[in-house]
Every structure is written in structure tokens, then in C-alpha cells.
Design a protein around this motif. Structure first.
Motif, PDB file in Angstrom:
ATOM      1  N   CYS B  61       0.847  -1.194   0.000  1.00 29.15           N
ATOM      2  CA  CYS B  61       0.000   0.000   0.000  1.00 29.15           C
ATOM      3  C   CYS B  61       0.880   1.241   0.000  1.00 29.15           C
ATOM      4  N   ARG B  62       0.264   2.357  -0.334  1.00 27.26           N
ATOM      5  CA  ARG B  62       0.910   3.654  -0.194  1.00 27.26           C
ATOM      6  C   ARG B  62       0.156   4.416   0.887  1.00 27.26           C
ATOM      7  N   VAL B  63       0.909   5.119   1.720  1.00 28.92           N
ATOM      8  CA  VAL B  63       0.312   5.766   2.892  1.00 28.92           C
ATOM      9  C   VAL B  63       0.804   7.208   3.002  1.00 28.92           C
ATOM     10  N   SER B  69       3.473  15.358   3.604  1.00 26.80           N
ATOM     11  CA  SER B  69       3.205  15.660   2.199  1.00 26.80           C
ATOM     12  C   SER B  69       3.610  14.510   1.288  1.00 26.80           C
ATOM     13  N   GLU B  70       4.304  13.541   1.856  1.00 30.34           N
ATOM     14  CA  GLU B  70       4.901  12.497   1.038  1.00 30.34           C
ATOM     15  C   GLU B  70       4.178  11.165   1.243  1.00 30.34           C
ATOM     16  N   TRP B  71       3.957  10.468   0.131  1.00 30.57           N
ATOM     17  CA  TRP B  71       3.429   9.109   0.215  1.00 30.57           C
ATOM     18  C   TRP B  71       4.599   8.141   0.415  1.00 30.57           C
ATOM     19  N   LYS B  72       4.389   7.145   1.257  1.00 35.68           N
ATOM     20  CA  LYS B  72       5.403   6.110   1.457  1.00 35.68           C
ATOM     21  C   LYS B  72       4.782   4.749   1.151  1.00 35.68           C
ATOM     22  N   THR B  73       5.565   3.871   0.580  1.00 36.01           N
ATOM     23  CA  THR B  73       5.078   2.539   0.208  1.00 36.01           C
ATOM     24  C   THR B  73       5.490   1.519   1.261  1.00 36.01           C
ATOM     25  N   PHE B  88      -5.048   9.000   8.300  1.00 39.12           N
ATOM     26  CA  PHE B  88      -4.086   8.698   7.248  1.00 39.12           C
ATOM     27  C   PHE B  88      -4.836   8.305   5.984  1.00 39.12           C
ATOM     28  N   GLU B  89      -4.212   8.646   4.861  1.00 40.28           N
ATOM     29  CA  GLU B  89      -4.726   8.205   3.570  1.00 40.28           C
ATOM     30  C   GLU B  89      -3.981   6.947   3.181  1.00 40.28           C
ATOM     31  N   ILE B  90      -4.704   5.998   2.648  1.00 46.04           N
ATOM     32  CA  ILE B  90      -4.070   4.748   2.210  1.00 46.04           C
ATOM     33  C   ILE B  90      -4.621   4.391   0.832  1.00 46.04           C
TER      34      ILE B  90
END
Lengths: 103, 103
Positions: B61-63, B69-73, B88-90
Motif C-alpha cells: 500500500c501507499r500511505v 506531504s509524502e506518500w510512502k510505500t 491517514f490516507e491509504i
């Protein structure tokens, strides 16, 4: 009984029909395997290997077994039997929560 | 460890976002509650009450945590922490299987 006690549960889910059916595998102390799952609003056809008993624990569904012409409705607290090497159609308008017992 | 042993599991699933997230509650022998679940391909925003640790057990997933500001996988075998009273956005392109630990 709303829960199983003294069991093992597999962390990874079983995902069928693009997620319209999601279950987790539970292993009882005596080695018996069951699945606890939910079918989301949809109309699906399941094939069986082993015979199954589907026990409703929340919501309701309509079921038509292979070779039958009539749909029957099952709510929480009710179960239905499915023969092995067969199939059944299941339709639900709300999430149908179940325990699947393998025969 | 692919499964929890000697636990209780609640038969009825937790269904969120019209079924895009489905989990089952597991209670360890010491009373600790966790959920084992799956997020289907989607982009969702979760709000937290208690702090959570999300442990990936399948898929990825990306979070993006609130305020970042940054998405992390995150893939299977990786975990991420979410503060309490936050969100959190996922996003995932395949089913993301997880264990949620509550802080």
C-alpha cells in the motif's frame, strides 16, 4: 456464541470475487478448520469441493442450490447445507456474515 | 508467524467503506485486541482514535499520514505507525492484508 475461543487464526485473508467475499481461516484446538467471513452485496456462484454448512451470523442472504429451482432466504442464526462437488448461487443486499463449516 | 495461536476471534466482521476494508477482531490470551483485515484496491482515509501500528502481511500500500506531504510505500513484512486522534490516507492497487495493533 459470538466468538471462537482458544483457536488459531491465519493473518492473511481469503479474497474471492474481487473482494465480494472475504474470509479468515480459523483452526480449532482439535485441528478442525472453519472460515469466518462476509459476503458483500452481490450475486455470486460458489463451487464446493467438500460439503459445507454455512452458518449465518449477521445479515441475510438468498440461496439457490444447484439443481433446485427455488431461492430460500437465510438470516443470522440460520444455516444451510451445501453438498460436496456442487455449487450454489447466493445473493445479498446487505453484508452477510457467516461461518463456513467443512463437512 | 503467519497465524495467531491461542486466541479468540469474533465471528462477525468489521465492514468499513462499503466493504473496501473488512476485518475480524482477534483477542489474545492476555486480553489484547487486534484486527486482521484486508483493504481492497481503493483510496481511503481512516481516522484513528487510539494510536495504531499497521503491520503488512500481504500485498502493499501507499500511505500518507495527516500533516505529511509524502506518500510512502509499505509491503508485506513492513509496518507503519499512526498517531492517535489523527488520520491517514491509504491507497492500494491490490488487496493489502494487515494486522492492526492498537497502542
Amino acid at each position: 456464541m459470538s466468538q471462537y475461543d482458544n483457536v488459531s487464526v491465519v493473518k492473511q485473508a481469503n479474497v474471492y470475487f474481487d473482494g465480494k467475499c472475504v474470509s479468515h481461516t480459523v483452526i480449532l484446538a482439535d485441528g478442525t478448520k472453519k472460515t469466518v467471513g462476509v459476503i458483500l452485496p452481490s450475486s455470486l456462484t460458489f463451487n464446493t469441493g467438500a460439503p459445507e454448512i454455512m452458518e449465518g451470523v449477521g445479515g441475510s442472504c438468498r440461496v439457490k442450490l444447484k439443481g433446485e429451482s427455488e431461492w430460500k432466504t437465510y438470516a443470522a442464526g440460520q444455516s444451510f447445507d451445501v453438498p460436496g462437488n456442487s455449487s450454489f448461487e447466493i445473493a445479498c443486499d446487505e453484508p452477510y456474515h457467516y461461518v463456513c463449516h467443512f463437512g
